[in-house]
Design an enzyme around this catalytic site. Structure first.
Site, PDB file in Angstrom:
ATOM      1  N   GLY A 187       0.826  -1.195   0.000  1.00  0.00           N
ATOM      2  CA  GLY A 187       0.000   0.000   0.000  1.00  0.00           C
ATOM      3  C   GLY A 187       0.861   1.245   0.000  1.00  0.00           C
ATOM      4  O   GLY A 187       2.091   1.176  -0.021  1.00  0.00           O
ATOM      5  N   HIS A 232       0.259   6.366  12.964  1.00  0.00           N
ATOM      6  CA  HIS A 232      -0.529   7.479  12.429  1.00  0.00           C
ATOM      7  C   HIS A 232      -2.032   7.245  12.560  1.00  0.00           C
ATOM      8  O   HIS A 232      -2.812   8.176  12.329  1.00  0.00           O
ATOM      9  CB  HIS A 232      -0.109   7.772  10.996  1.00  0.00           C
ATOM     10  N   TYR A 268      -3.765   8.754   5.129  1.00  0.00           N
ATOM     11  CA  TYR A 268      -2.977   7.532   5.342  1.00  0.00           C
ATOM     12  C   TYR A 268      -3.320   6.919   6.701  1.00  0.00           C
ATOM     13  O   TYR A 268      -3.613   5.720   6.803  1.00  0.00           O
ATOM     14  CB  TYR A 268      -1.490   7.848   5.250  1.00  0.00           C
TER      15      TYR A 268
END
Length: 274
Positions: A71, A111, A143
């Site tokens: 990804g 994140h 993200y």
């Protein structure tokens, strides 16, 4: 569960994938490699996109488990994140479900909780100051949002289909940390392989979320759920602290990029090419 032997490694051409290609075979694994980018020197690697459901189905067929690293690993447009990280992860899970692959290790990220303030206090932080694994998710980017989706997808596939996942909220896995912030979230490549091995072999993980880092003196988060898998980190970023602090100074609590888990993703995220 019995120790898996043949592992599909998606994202095998990336930075973390390249490190794991060199380290995981020592644990007895045979790796089947998958990436959208051809892997030099690996003629049997599968070169395909996560959008290619037929190629994914073929890639997962016959493997014992999957480490899903593929990804986009930086911020990008929502459309690109949607295709690669959200739809791509769904495609991977569907292929694994259809082929009866019972264990996935999903590369989540710090994140997913990037807007969480970092702990404060004297080093090393006591266990009460560390950020728990059940802290509310606060993604810092599209993200990070995609990693929240991946964790929820993993939970759904456990509850609905009995497919097990360990979601690893990876900090920064490089040969050595490159910033003062990274002293708190660094995972050495050796510890990364140890954690992935533990995630592949632990019994009855259902859907387990863990933080992925070494046993750093400046550690920000609680590794209890990772240790419960059998993970025993052996490295500490503190050996790099003096040099990095001399070059960059101590973290500034007034700077959101230095006072939150997500670091520069909050203010100046590195952008994957649009």
């Amino acid at each position: 569960m019995p120790a898996p032997r043949t592992i599909l490694l998606t994202g095998a051409a990336g930075g973390l994938g390249t490190l794991m290609r060199g380290l995981l075979p020592a644990y007895g694994y045979e790796l089947r490699l998958f990436d959208v980018t051809p892997i030099e020197g690996e003629p049997t690697a599968i070169t395909a996109d996560l959008a290619d459901r037929e190629a994914l189905r073929e890639a997962v067929r016959g493997v014992d488990a999957i480490i899903h690293l593929a990804g986009i690993s930086l911020e990008s447009s929502f459309d690109k994140i949607l295709r690669a990280n959200i739809e791509g992860t769904y495609n991977l899970y569907e292929a694994a479900r259809a082929e009866g692959v019972g264990r996935i290790v999903f590369a989540s990220s710090n994140h997913a909780v990037g807007y969480t303030p970092s702990p404060e206090g004297e080093l090393p932080l006591d266990s009460g100051a560390l950020i728990p694994i059940d802290t509310p998710r606060r993604p810092d980017t599209y993200y990070g949002l995609s990693k929240c989706f991946g964790e929820d997808l993993a939970q759904l596939y456990w509850d609905k289909f009995g497919q097990e996942t360990v979601s690893v909220r990876i900090g920064s896995c490089f040969m050595e940390p490159t910033s003062v912030r990274m002293l708190s979230v660094w995972m050495s490549p050796g510890d990364g392989a140890r954690l992935f091995h533990a995630a592949l072999t632990a019994e009855d993980v259902r859907h387990t979320v863990v933080y992925g880092s070494s046993a750093n003196t400046r550690l920000w988060w609680d590794l209890t759920s990772a240790r419960a898998l059998g993970y025993e980190p052996q490295d500490d970023s503190e050996q790099y602290a003096e040099k990095l602090i001399a070059e960059q100074g101590e973290l500034d609590p007034a700077d959101p990029a230095q006072s939150h888990l997500g670091g520069p993703f909050l203010t100046d995220p590195p952008i994957w090419p649009y």
